[in-house]
Structures are given as C-alpha cells and as structure tokens.
Enzyme design. Sequence first.
Site, PDB file in Angstrom:
ATOM      1  N   PRO A 109     -10.504  -3.234  -3.297  1.00 21.68           N
ATOM      2  CA  PRO A 109     -11.487  -3.000  -4.355  1.00 21.68           C
ATOM      3  C   PRO A 109     -12.198  -4.304  -4.738  1.00 21.68           C
ATOM      4  CG  PRO A 109      -9.239  -2.699  -5.188  1.00 21.68           C
ATOM      5  CD  PRO A 109      -9.137  -2.937  -3.712  1.00 21.68           C
ATOM      6  N   GLY A 111     -14.044  -7.188  -6.872  1.00 18.00           N
ATOM      7  CA  GLY A 111     -14.057  -7.726  -8.242  1.00 18.00           C
ATOM      8  C   GLY A 111     -12.828  -7.382  -9.061  1.00 18.00           C
ATOM      9  N   GLY A 113      -9.684  -8.961  -8.439  1.00 16.26           N
ATOM     10  CA  GLY A 113      -8.676 -10.027  -8.350  1.00 16.26           C
ATOM     11  C   GLY A 113      -7.740  -9.889  -7.162  1.00 16.26           C
ATOM     12  N   LEU A 114      -8.112  -9.081  -6.170  1.00 19.41           N
ATOM     13  CA  LEU A 114      -7.243  -8.925  -4.998  1.00 19.41           C
ATOM     14  C   LEU A 114      -7.784  -9.680  -3.772  1.00 19.41           C
ATOM     15  CD1 LEU A 114      -6.185  -5.160  -5.342  1.00 19.41           C
ATOM     16  CD2 LEU A 114      -4.999  -7.195  -6.158  1.00 19.41           C
ATOM     17  N   SER A 116     -11.089  -9.813  -2.446  1.00 20.88           N
ATOM     18  CA  SER A 116     -12.022  -9.149  -1.521  1.00 20.88           C
ATOM     19  C   SER A 116     -13.034 -10.134  -0.943  1.00 20.88           C
ATOM     20  CB  SER A 116     -12.728  -7.968  -2.193  1.00 20.88           C
ATOM     21  OG  SER A 116     -13.595  -8.422  -3.192  1.00 20.88           O
ATOM     22  N   SER A 117     -13.565 -11.054  -1.762  1.00 22.47           N
ATOM     23  CA  SER A 117     -14.587 -11.947  -1.199  1.00 22.47           C
ATOM     24  C   SER A 117     -13.951 -12.963  -0.250  1.00 22.47           C
ATOM     25  CB  SER A 117     -15.427 -12.609  -2.286  1.00 22.47           C
ATOM     26  OG  SER A 117     -14.612 -13.391  -3.099  1.00 22.47           O
ATOM     27  N   ALA A 118     -12.731 -13.394  -0.549  1.00 15.32           N
ATOM     28  CA  ALA A 118     -12.044 -14.316   0.374  1.00 15.32           C
ATOM     29  C   ALA A 118     -11.765 -13.621   1.698  1.00 15.32           C
ATOM     30  CB  ALA A 118     -10.740 -14.803  -0.248  1.00 15.32           C
ATOM     31  N   ALA A 119     -11.355 -12.354   1.633  1.00 15.47           N
ATOM     32  CA  ALA A 119     -11.038 -11.614   2.861  1.00 15.47           C
ATOM     33  C   ALA A 119     -12.285 -11.489   3.736  1.00 15.47           C
ATOM     34  CB  ALA A 119     -10.492 -10.235   2.497  1.00 15.47           C
ATOM     35  N   ASP A 160      -7.199 -18.109  -2.951  1.00 13.82           N
ATOM     36  CA  ASP A 160      -7.450 -16.805  -2.319  1.00 13.82           C
ATOM     37  C   ASP A 160      -7.684 -16.983  -0.819  1.00 13.82           C
ATOM     38  OD1 ASP A 160      -7.576 -16.065  -4.980  1.00 13.82           O
ATOM     39  OD2 ASP A 160      -9.334 -14.776  -4.749  1.00 13.82           O
TER      40      ASP A 160
HETATM   41  O1  PMV Z   1     -10.279 -14.273  -7.333  1.00 15.13           O
HETATM   42  P1  PMV Z   1      -9.291 -13.968  -8.401  1.00 15.13           P
HETATM   43  O2  PMV Z   1      -9.803 -13.159  -9.516  1.00 15.13           O
HETATM   44  O3  PMV Z   1      -7.989 -13.507  -7.846  1.00 15.13           O
HETATM   45  O4  PMV Z   1      -8.915 -15.377  -9.119  1.00 15.13           O
HETATM   46  C1  PMV Z   1      -8.479 -16.468  -8.404  1.00 15.13           C
HETATM   47  C2  PMV Z   1      -7.482 -17.254  -9.168  1.00 15.13           C
HETATM   48  C3  PMV Z   1      -7.983 -18.215 -10.222  1.00 15.13           C
HETATM   49  O5  PMV Z   1      -6.909 -19.136 -10.411  1.00 15.13           O
HETATM   50  C4  PMV Z   1      -8.262 -17.509 -11.522  1.00 15.13           C
HETATM   51  C5  PMV Z   1      -9.227 -18.963  -9.795  1.00 15.13           C
HETATM   52  C6  PMV Z   1      -9.001 -19.965  -8.686  1.00 15.13           C
HETATM   53  O6  PMV Z   1     -10.000 -20.395  -8.104  1.00 15.13           O
HETATM   54  O7  PMV Z   1      -7.855 -20.330  -8.399  1.00 15.13           O
END
Ligand code: PMV
Length: 331
Positions: A109, A111, A113-114, A116-119, A160
């Site tokens: 999903p 936005g 916090g899992l 998604s954009s890094a993946a 991430d």
């Molecule tokens: O991308 P998110 O929402 O899982 O957040 C990453 C974790 C944070 O520590 C909040 C930000 C970061 O860059 O480490």
Amino acid sequence: MRAVAVTPAKVILFGEHFVVGGNTAISMAINLPTTVAAELQAGKQIVVSSEDLELEAGFSEGGRIQVLQKGEIDPEKTLRPIFEIANLTLKKLNRTGRGLRLIVKSQVPIGMGLGSSAATAVGTVSAITTLLRQPFSREQVFEAAYALERMVHGHPSGIDQATVTYGGLISYSKGQVEARLQTSKPPSLIIGNTRVRRSTGEFVGKVSRLRETQPEEYAKPALEAQRIVQRAIEVLKNGGPEDLGSLMNANQQLLEMVGVSSPELERLITAARSAGAFGAKLTGGGGGGCMIAAVDDKNRAAVARAILEAGGDVVPSEFVSTGVETSLTEK
Ligand code: PMV
C-alpha cells in the site's frame, strides 16, 4: 530481453525518526512483493506503467511527461519518481538517452510506511542495471536508491532502501547497515493499517525542527530510544515476544512525545494491547500509516480481529530473509 527485479517491503521495529538524527534503528523485510520489469525499446523515451494503478506515461530525456493511460491517481506524482530513478541509473551507467519500458506491479500500500517508494526505486535500479548487463552490487543499488530518496525527501536516513535491498533483519545508522541481525526465530507480528495516508517528509520535518529548536526536549527521548534499540538487539537474539512487546510499548511512548503518533494509530495500538498483544507501536513515519503488534500463536487471531474491529486493515505479511532478487530472461 527482459529483466525482472522482485523486492520485499519493510517494517521498522524500533528507532524510526531518531535514526534521522543519528541513532540506530532496527528494521525487518516482509514478504509483500514489488516487481519491476525492464525492457529496451526504440527511441529515447522512458515509458513507465503501473499495472495496479492502470497508469502509463512516457518521459523524454529532459523529463517532459506524455500521459499514455490515465487512472484515478495523478500519473505525474506517481510515475515521475520512477522515471527519475531510471534516469539517474542510466546516468551512472553512461547510457542516458536509452529508450526503456518499465512495468511496475506492487502489493505494497502506498504512503503507509511499508516502504513502497523504496521498493520501487530499488527494483528499478536492479532491473535496469541487469537489463543493460552492468549489474550493480547490493551496495551500489542501495546508494542509487538512497540518492533518489535524498532528492525527494530532504533528509531521509535511507533505512527503507537498505532493508529492501538486503532483506532480513538489520540494524542501521548514519547511512549504513550496522549489522545483519541473526535471530533463531523472527519476530511474530501483526501489521495493522490505519488507511490514513500521510507524508513521511512532513513528520520527519516535525521531528527535525524539534531537534534543532529544542535540543534538550529531543535529547531525552533520543537517548532512551537508543537504549531501547540496544536492548532489542539482544532480545531479537535470545528473548521472547513478551520482552519485544514491552520494548515496543516503551518506544511508542517516545514517538508520542515527539509528536508523530495519531488518534487513528493509537486506536489500533490500544485495541491490539487490549486483545492480548505483548506490545504495540506505530511503524515508520507515523501520523497515520501502519502499526505493529508483537503476538504469538495463541493471541494472533484475537489481536488481528481487534484491529479490524477498531477500523483498521490487517496486512497479511511476515518476515522474509531475501532482499532484492533480479533475473534476466528472453522475452
Ligand atoms: O518511509 P516510512 O514512513 O517508513 O519512514 C521511514 C522512517 C523514518 O525514520 C521516519 C524516516 C527515515 O528516513 O528514516
């Protein structure tokens, strides 16, 4: 030829936000796959499609967008970061102007916090470098995806991108994996989604402002967060879910102190604890998105039910040891 990269998603177990200020955090890869397929195509455009969102757009070398398929979500916002990382990768390979087609499919999903954009970023770098037969090491994949995140979000820690690249359980600080943590039994978690989308950048900004303008207000929870992470590293090696849960509760309190929790998160956290979870906390950027609860086989079903009854979704996912994996096939 077609290169296909498959990545996991991630949850942060301990230390989010404080990791941006230099602390250590612990994160875990989970088996929610994102697939990026890359193919060569004639011309100079990079065409990006998202199968799940039914979106497609072509980008010129200079970044001009041509929308090819419109869905319900803005193609500019969703597809441009994929073009940017593709372009950055071609630059690193000295192959700018190469026509490409990228097809993204993801179960993560957006936005929440899992990761998604890094993946998507890690998958895109891996697929392109494999397709062009100049495959990157994991370190190079991480560096490229982290460079993009720095362009988009200001001051991300890179945790991430590291988790999605390497997989498993990692401790991480200052732009680097500190250790790949060994565990006899990966933590047993329930992941609850508030379904409230938020921007990680906004909440990272909030904590950064606190750190800069009221350093003494920030220093106390930051020090405590570091102690929690050190204890958690031991517990992950030898301890049980009770110990992990109580550390999660303590970490949640610190995240509330620095203002990144939310009523929706706290509703799910309270419901999980009342249903017998050993502990629970938000995971990732906060302000909405997801929470995690430590469970065992006995209370797992009751905790999942409580999260649903409190208005959340349960994300069906667990630990995975593999990071990004790429293959090259004849199309
Ligand atoms: O991308 P998110 O929402 O899982 O957040 C990453 C974790 C944070 O520590 C909040 C930000 C970061 O860059 O480490």
